[in-house]
Design a protein around this motif. Structure first.
Motif, PDB file in Angstrom:
ATOM      1  N   GLY A  65     -33.539  13.474  10.714  1.00 31.91           N
ATOM      2  CA  GLY A  65     -33.632  12.822   9.417  1.00 31.91           C
ATOM      3  C   GLY A  65     -35.040  12.872   8.882  1.00 31.91           C
ATOM      4  N   PRO A  66     -35.312  12.124   7.850  1.00 28.88           N
ATOM      5  CA  PRO A  66     -34.429  11.140   7.217  1.00 28.88           C
ATOM      6  C   PRO A  66     -33.205  11.803   6.603  1.00 28.88           C
ATOM      7  CG  PRO A  66     -36.391  11.452   5.881  1.00 28.88           C
ATOM      8  CD  PRO A  66     -36.586  12.247   7.131  1.00 28.88           C
ATOM      9  N   HIS A  67     -32.089  11.089   6.664  1.00 29.36           N
ATOM     10  CA  HIS A  67     -30.812  11.602   6.182  1.00 29.36           C
ATOM     11  C   HIS A  67     -30.471  10.982   4.830  1.00 29.36           C
ATOM     12  CE1 HIS A  67     -30.177  13.223  10.185  1.00 29.36           C
ATOM     13  NE2 HIS A  67     -30.471  12.044  10.683  1.00 29.36           N
ATOM     14  N   PRO A  68     -29.810  11.761   3.951  1.00 30.65           N
ATOM     15  CA  PRO A  68     -29.367  11.208   2.669  1.00 30.65           C
ATOM     16  C   PRO A  68     -28.230  10.206   2.900  1.00 30.65           C
ATOM     17  CG  PRO A  68     -28.555  13.445   2.941  1.00 30.65           C
ATOM     18  CD  PRO A  68     -29.474  13.169   4.093  1.00 30.65           C
ATOM     19  N   ARG A  69     -27.999   9.370   1.915  1.00 30.71           N
ATOM     20  CA  ARG A  69     -26.990   8.304   2.055  1.00 30.71           C
ATOM     21  C   ARG A  69     -25.607   8.791   2.475  1.00 30.71           C
ATOM     22  NH1 ARG A  69     -26.812   4.956  -2.920  1.00 30.71           N
ATOM     23  NH2 ARG A  69     -27.266   6.946  -3.852  1.00 30.71           N
ATOM     24  N   PRO A  70     -25.097   9.917   1.945  1.00 33.21           N
ATOM     25  CA  PRO A  70     -23.772  10.348   2.404  1.00 33.21           C
ATOM     26  C   PRO A  70     -23.722  10.620   3.914  1.00 33.21           C
ATOM     27  CG  PRO A  70     -24.332  11.484   0.380  1.00 33.21           C
ATOM     28  CD  PRO A  70     -25.565  10.742   0.820  1.00 33.21           C
ATOM     29  N   VAL A  71     -24.804  11.159   4.447  1.00 35.08           N
ATOM     30  CA  VAL A  71     -24.875  11.441   5.885  1.00 35.08           C
ATOM     31  C   VAL A  71     -25.003  10.131   6.670  1.00 35.08           C
ATOM     32  CG1 VAL A  71     -26.227  12.578   7.704  1.00 35.08           C
ATOM     33  CG2 VAL A  71     -25.812  13.754   5.536  1.00 35.08           C
ATOM     34  N   VAL A  72     -25.833   9.223   6.167  1.00 34.01           N
ATOM     35  CA  VAL A  72     -25.989   7.917   6.814  1.00 34.01           C
ATOM     36  C   VAL A  72     -24.645   7.200   6.852  1.00 34.01           C
ATOM     37  CG1 VAL A  72     -27.096   5.641   6.671  1.00 34.01           C
ATOM     38  CG2 VAL A  72     -28.427   7.705   6.167  1.00 34.01           C
ATOM     39  N   ALA A  73     -23.952   7.200   5.721  1.00 37.10           N
ATOM     40  CA  ALA A  73     -22.650   6.534   5.637  1.00 37.10           C
ATOM     41  C   ALA A  73     -21.668   7.142   6.628  1.00 37.10           C
ATOM     42  CB  ALA A  73     -22.100   6.625   4.221  1.00 37.10           C
ATOM     43  N   ALA A  74     -21.610   8.450   6.679  1.00 35.51           N
ATOM     44  CA  ALA A  74     -20.690   9.128   7.599  1.00 35.51           C
ATOM     45  C   ALA A  74     -21.018   8.805   9.049  1.00 35.51           C
ATOM     46  CB  ALA A  74     -20.733  10.638   7.365  1.00 35.51           C
ATOM     47  N   ARG A  75     -22.300   8.818   9.393  1.00 38.69           N
ATOM     48  CA  ARG A  75     -22.692   8.531  10.782  1.00 38.69           C
ATOM     49  C   ARG A  75     -22.412   7.086  11.186  1.00 38.69           C
ATOM     50  NH1 ARG A  75     -27.954  11.963  12.669  1.00 38.69           N
ATOM     51  NH2 ARG A  75     -27.131  14.013  12.110  1.00 38.69           N
ATOM     52  N   LEU A  76     -22.433   6.195  10.198  1.00 36.65           N
ATOM     53  CA  LEU A  76     -22.148   4.784  10.478  1.00 36.65           C
ATOM     54  C   LEU A  76     -20.657   4.461  10.336  1.00 36.65           C
ATOM     55  CD1 LEU A  76     -25.158   3.006   8.739  1.00 36.65           C
ATOM     56  CD2 LEU A  76     -24.757   3.252  11.196  1.00 36.65           C
ATOM     57  N   ILE A  80     -20.432   4.934   1.050  1.00 35.81           N
ATOM     58  CA  ILE A  80     -21.761   4.819   0.438  1.00 35.81           C
ATOM     59  C   ILE A  80     -21.884   3.455  -0.236  1.00 35.81           C
ATOM     60  CG2 ILE A  80     -23.292   5.762  -1.342  1.00 35.81           C
ATOM     61  CD1 ILE A  80     -22.123   8.528  -0.674  1.00 35.81           C
ATOM     62  N   ALA A  81     -20.804   2.984  -0.862  1.00 37.50           N
ATOM     63  CA  ALA A  81     -20.816   1.650  -1.476  1.00 37.50           C
ATOM     64  C   ALA A  81     -21.021   0.584  -0.405  1.00 37.50           C
ATOM     65  CB  ALA A  81     -19.518   1.405  -2.235  1.00 37.50           C
ATOM     66  N   GLY A  82     -20.428   0.800   0.765  1.00 38.52           N
ATOM     67  CA  GLY A  82     -20.600  -0.129   1.883  1.00 38.52           C
ATOM     68  C   GLY A  82     -22.047  -0.203   2.335  1.00 38.52           C
ATOM     69  N   GLU A 111     -17.795  -3.530   7.017  1.00 40.08           N
ATOM     70  CA  GLU A 111     -17.635  -2.273   6.271  1.00 40.08           C
ATOM     71  C   GLU A 111     -16.853  -1.237   7.079  1.00 40.08           C
ATOM     72  OE1 GLU A 111     -18.082  -1.807   3.161  1.00 40.08           O
ATOM     73  OE2 GLU A 111     -19.120  -3.693   2.796  1.00 40.08           O
ATOM     74  N   ARG A 112     -17.060  -1.212   8.393  1.00 37.73           N
ATOM     75  CA  ARG A 112     -16.275  -0.291   9.234  1.00 37.73           C
ATOM     76  C   ARG A 112     -14.800  -0.673   9.208  1.00 37.73           C
ATOM     77  NH1 ARG A 112     -20.002   0.701  14.622  1.00 37.73           N
ATOM     78  NH2 ARG A 112     -21.054   2.552  13.820  1.00 37.73           N
ATOM     79  N   ALA A 113     -14.515  -1.968   9.245  1.00 41.37           N
ATOM     80  CA  ALA A 113     -13.127  -2.434   9.179  1.00 41.37           C
ATOM     81  C   ALA A 113     -12.513  -2.065   7.829  1.00 41.37           C
ATOM     82  CB  ALA A 113     -13.058  -3.937   9.405  1.00 41.37           C
ATOM     83  N   VAL A 118      -9.047   1.638   4.570  1.00 45.07           N
ATOM     84  CA  VAL A 118      -8.960   2.654   3.516  1.00 45.07           C
ATOM     85  C   VAL A 118      -8.346   3.931   4.083  1.00 45.07           C
ATOM     86  CG1 VAL A 118     -10.347   4.185   2.031  1.00 45.07           C
ATOM     87  CG2 VAL A 118     -10.818   1.728   2.096  1.00 45.07           C
ATOM     88  N   ARG A 119      -8.807   4.348   5.261  1.00 42.17           N
ATOM     89  CA  ARG A 119      -8.264   5.561   5.890  1.00 42.17           C
ATOM     90  C   ARG A 119      -6.788   5.382   6.239  1.00 42.17           C
ATOM     91  NH1 ARG A 119     -13.515   5.928   8.116  1.00 42.17           N
ATOM     92  NH2 ARG A 119     -12.935   4.758   9.974  1.00 42.17           N
ATOM     93  N   LYS A 120      -6.451   4.202   6.739  1.00 40.48           N
ATOM     94  CA  LYS A 120      -5.065   3.902   7.099  1.00 40.48           C
ATOM     95  C   LYS A 120      -4.169   3.967   5.856  1.00 40.48           C
ATOM     96  CE  LYS A 120      -2.666   0.018   9.189  1.00 40.48           C
ATOM     97  NZ  LYS A 120      -2.871  -1.278   9.835  1.00 40.48           N
ATOM     98  N   GLU A 121      -4.623   3.378   4.761  1.00 39.62           N
ATOM     99  CA  GLU A 121      -3.859   3.379   3.520  1.00 39.62           C
ATOM    100  C   GLU A 121      -3.726   4.799   2.969  1.00 39.62           C
ATOM    101  OE1 GLU A 121      -1.752   1.830   0.139  1.00 39.62           O
ATOM    102  OE2 GLU A 121      -2.001   1.264   2.232  1.00 39.62           O
ATOM    103  N   ALA A 122      -4.792   5.583   3.047  1.00 39.17           N
ATOM    104  CA  ALA A 122      -4.741   6.967   2.572  1.00 39.17           C
ATOM    105  C   ALA A 122      -3.727   7.771   3.387  1.00 39.17           C
ATOM    106  CB  ALA A 122      -6.116   7.610   2.655  1.00 39.17           C
ATOM    107  N   ALA A 123      -3.682   7.547   4.694  1.00 43.56           N
ATOM    108  CA  ALA A 123      -2.715   8.238   5.551  1.00 43.56           C
ATOM    109  C   ALA A 123      -1.294   7.810   5.193  1.00 43.56           C
ATOM    110  CB  ALA A 123      -3.008   7.955   7.021  1.00 43.56           C
ATOM    111  N   ARG A 124      -1.090   6.521   4.922  1.00 42.59           N
ATOM    112  CA  ARG A 124       0.232   6.016   4.557  1.00 42.59           C
ATOM    113  C   ARG A 124       0.703   6.663   3.253  1.00 42.59           C
ATOM    114  NH1 ARG A 124       2.727   2.872   1.217  1.00 42.59           N
ATOM    115  NH2 ARG A 124       0.862   2.240   0.099  1.00 42.59           N
TER     116      ARG A 124
END
Length: 144
Positions: A65-76, A80-82, A111-113, A118-124
């Protein structure tokens, strides 16, 4: 006539992009890239070369890094809003991301929860749409 057509053919120019676009495509924080990268333009072939055989500076940026926000969000594992809701507005290093994971503050857990829901709903929804499409296809076949 042939002379006119030959004169009308356009000369192909290399497609270029701004450094910010190239940095985004490479998944790196623009401000951490070398000055010559930030101050120039990047052609499509240069971008492809950077992706195929990343130079040491790019390897180091991707690793540390330093990593941009999309990468930070993905790693966490958050959106990005979270990140913003958690107060993270700047680029973070790998070390800072790892420390956040280790500390696991309440906002990160929440935010992880949320992201998991969100992922669960998208899969549904994806499954529901696939079932609808399958039923429609069966009806189409039965009707023909």
């Amino acid at each position: 006539m042939l002379d006119i057509l030959i004169g009308m053919t356009s000369h192909k120019t290399a497609q270029t992009m701004k450094p910010a676009t190239a940095a985004k495509k490479l998944g790196v924080y623009l401000e951490a890239t070398p000055a010559e990268f930030r101050e120039g333009v990047v052609s499509r072939s240069e971008l492809n070369a950077l992706q195929a055989e990343p130079p040491q500076w790019l390897q180091d940026l991707r690793r540390n890094g330093p990593h941009p926000r999309p990468v930070v969000a993905a790693r966490l594992g958050v959106s990005i809003a979270g990140l913003a809701r958690g107060g993270v507005t700047e680029a973070l290093t790998t070390e800072q991301i790892d420390a956040l994971k280790q500390d696991n503050p309440e906002w990160l857990q929440k935010e992880r929860a949320t992201q998991a829901e969100v992922r669960k709903e998208a899969a549904r929804i994806k499954e529901r749409n696939a079932e609808r499409a399958e039923r429609a296809e069966r009806r189409r076949q039965d009707g023909s």
